[in-house]
Motif scaffolding. Sequence first.
Motif, PDB file in Angstrom:
ATOM      1  N   LEU A   1      -0.525  12.540  -1.939  1.00 12.32           N
ATOM      2  CA  LEU A   1      -1.916  12.235  -1.566  1.00 12.32           C
ATOM      3  C   LEU A   1      -2.023  11.751  -0.123  1.00 12.32           C
ATOM      4  N   LEU A   2      -0.958  11.120   0.352  1.00  9.54           N
ATOM      5  CA  LEU A   2      -0.974  10.613   1.727  1.00  9.54           C
ATOM      6  C   LEU A   2      -1.044  11.759   2.744  1.00  9.54           C
TER       7      LEU A   2
ATOM      8  N   ILE B   1      -6.895   4.477  -2.222  1.00  7.21           N
ATOM      9  CA  ILE B   1      -6.448   5.050  -3.508  1.00  7.21           C
ATOM     10  C   ILE B   1      -5.424   4.129  -4.168  1.00  7.21           C
TER      11      ILE B   1
ATOM     12  N   ALA C   1      -6.156   9.444   7.123  1.00  8.76           N
ATOM     13  CA  ALA C   1      -5.423   9.694   5.878  1.00  8.76           C
ATOM     14  C   ALA C   1      -4.868   8.377   5.329  1.00  8.76           C
TER      15      ALA C   1
ATOM     16  N   GLU D   1      -7.688   6.253   3.790  1.00  9.14           N
ATOM     17  CA  GLU D   1      -8.101   6.789   2.477  1.00  9.14           C
ATOM     18  C   GLU D   1      -7.035   6.525   1.427  1.00  9.14           C
ATOM     19  N   HIS D   2      -5.771   6.675   1.861  1.00  8.72           N
ATOM     20  CA  HIS D   2      -4.670   6.498   0.915  1.00  8.72           C
ATOM     21  C   HIS D   2      -4.544   5.049   0.461  1.00  8.72           C
TER      22      HIS D   2
ATOM     23  N   TYR E   1      -3.430  11.265 -13.171  1.00 16.20           N
ATOM     24  CA  TYR E   1      -3.044  10.196 -12.242  1.00 16.20           C
ATOM     25  C   TYR E   1      -4.072   9.058 -12.309  1.00 16.20           C
TER      26      TYR E   1
ATOM     27  N   ARG F   1      -6.821  14.423  -1.799  1.00 17.60           N
ATOM     28  CA  ARG F   1      -7.541  13.143  -1.687  1.00 17.60           C
ATOM     29  C   ARG F   1      -9.024  13.354  -1.997  1.00 17.60           C
TER      30      ARG F   1
ATOM     31  N   TYR G   1      -9.392  13.855  -5.613  1.00 21.31           N
ATOM     32  CA  TYR G   1      -9.215  12.553  -6.280  1.00 21.31           C
ATOM     33  C   TYR G   1     -10.550  11.784  -6.250  1.00 21.31           C
ATOM     34  N   ASN G   2     -11.172  11.736  -5.066  1.00 23.58           N
ATOM     35  CA  ASN G   2     -12.433  10.996  -4.930  1.00 23.58           C
ATOM     36  C   ASN G   2     -13.534  11.594  -5.804  1.00 23.58           C
TER      37      ASN G   2
END
Lengths: 253, 276
Positions: free
Chosen positions: A35-36, B32, B25, B28-29, A18, A42, A45-46
């Motif tokens: 991811l939400l 991203i 959330a 953070e999203h 991704y 998340r 991902y970080n």
Amino acid sequence: MDFNDHKLIEEREIIEKYILGELPPEMEEAFEEHLLYCKECRDNYNNMRDIISGAQKALEKNVFEGKRKAERQSRHISINLLKLAAGFVIVIGLAFSIYYMVKTKGPEPVNLSCADTLTKSATSFDTLTKNTDSTIENKESTKTIPAQLYADAYKPLSYLEGAIDNQLRSESLKIISPKPSAEFHEPYVILFDWEPVRNESLSLVIKDNKGETIFESEISAPFTYMRSLHQGLYYWQLNTKDETLYAGKFFLR
Amino acid sequence: MINQSGDFGAFVSLLKQGDVNACNALLEHISIIMNQWCQKNKLELSWTTLSVKDESEKAIAHWVYNEFMATLHQNHTACNSYSEYKKKVIEIAGRMIAEGFKKFNDLLISGNNDAWKSINDKLKIYFAKWFYNRQLYLEGEPEDLFSSAIAVLFEKVSSKELQFTDSCGLKSYFFRILENKAMETNRKQAAFFKFQNELPDESYVSSMQDDKDELFLTIQNRIRELSEIEQHILIHYFWNEKKLNEIAEELRISFENCRVIKHRAIQKIAKSITVR
């Protein structure tokens, strides 16, 4: 694909793909939505982004450092070769001296005494060693020149230091930038700014630590200076036609 | 409680109720989405004036979050699906990044130190990649070429000879300068200069303390501890953007083997980050 199965996400390297933009568009959109709702993904991902950025940063340094390292190695090799050559010359010199000594002891009558011969051969040997030593010395000294130059570049120049100490009419100007003894790092962008703004334009003079003027021009505040300069200590002054209003210094690291 | 099975409507309801987890959330999203969008469009999030240095990304995310939440409270039909939400976020972020870059460009023109440092730091990474990919042989240090290109960029920008509307334009221009500089000085493209396929030594890494970035140092140190083959795979995969099958071929190992080695290497690094 069920994104709630985190083992599967890990196995199929979904997060990595991704980030690198390698997921098919539909899956990308679906995973992005996941991811939400998913804190674990998340966080992963970080972490993955940090790993990639960290690797990139490390490798950036590597490109710059890599060449220097190669040059250091080749310099090291050439010094070793030089030492080897010097050693070879000494051995040849010794052999020649011994041969000469033996030969002079031969059947032919010799005018020189043995001691004289030894002194002579010793002299030639000394010369040889001296020569080879000086070659090494020269090489060594060229090796130390950059460090010496580096130190020289930061050596204060007394009369300009004195000008700073006197401060002259600096109370009439409030210098905003550069701060006293400011340090700048590459790329060197030096902002000269002061208050109050005067109607007359002032002359900015920048000198290196040898006292040589490297810049002189009429400027008005704020003024940004950027030229390719060497690292070192620099002095600057703001002058009117008649007098120096301010004297300061800065360092380029 | 956020439903992980993915009900966007329920998530929006939580947001409207002010659920802290949902709000975090979302923030953070947004970050991203922005990162991925910028990456695709070759934009630099850090080159905006919202906040100095590395805080730009967070600052924009907060700004987008606030505006999105305001829209959500004002207009109940603003966001019925995930794709609508994403579209809205990109719209706000795009506007914000463009405005931020405009101001950033003004800082560059005025010679602002922080702005130029940011340009310098970022372009150095791209330069290293460019340099390596061209396998350039240089008489001097790679820094000389980089610095001279930065100096040209500075002259052009500060004299207002060039105005950039986005970070992508600035980067493209910088690389045009680099190409010209390389040709100008008659630097030959040759496979003469070999990239040292190893990581910086200890002393060099410690000198990076200036970066004040402990995380990167931890990662760099961890990478250095990896085996040679693991380092090689990571270098070429993440940095040189080679495909895994190409790397496997180079190393004469199977694709699957290569994938597993890479996976394990990443796990090792990830572990050291989480342990921290």
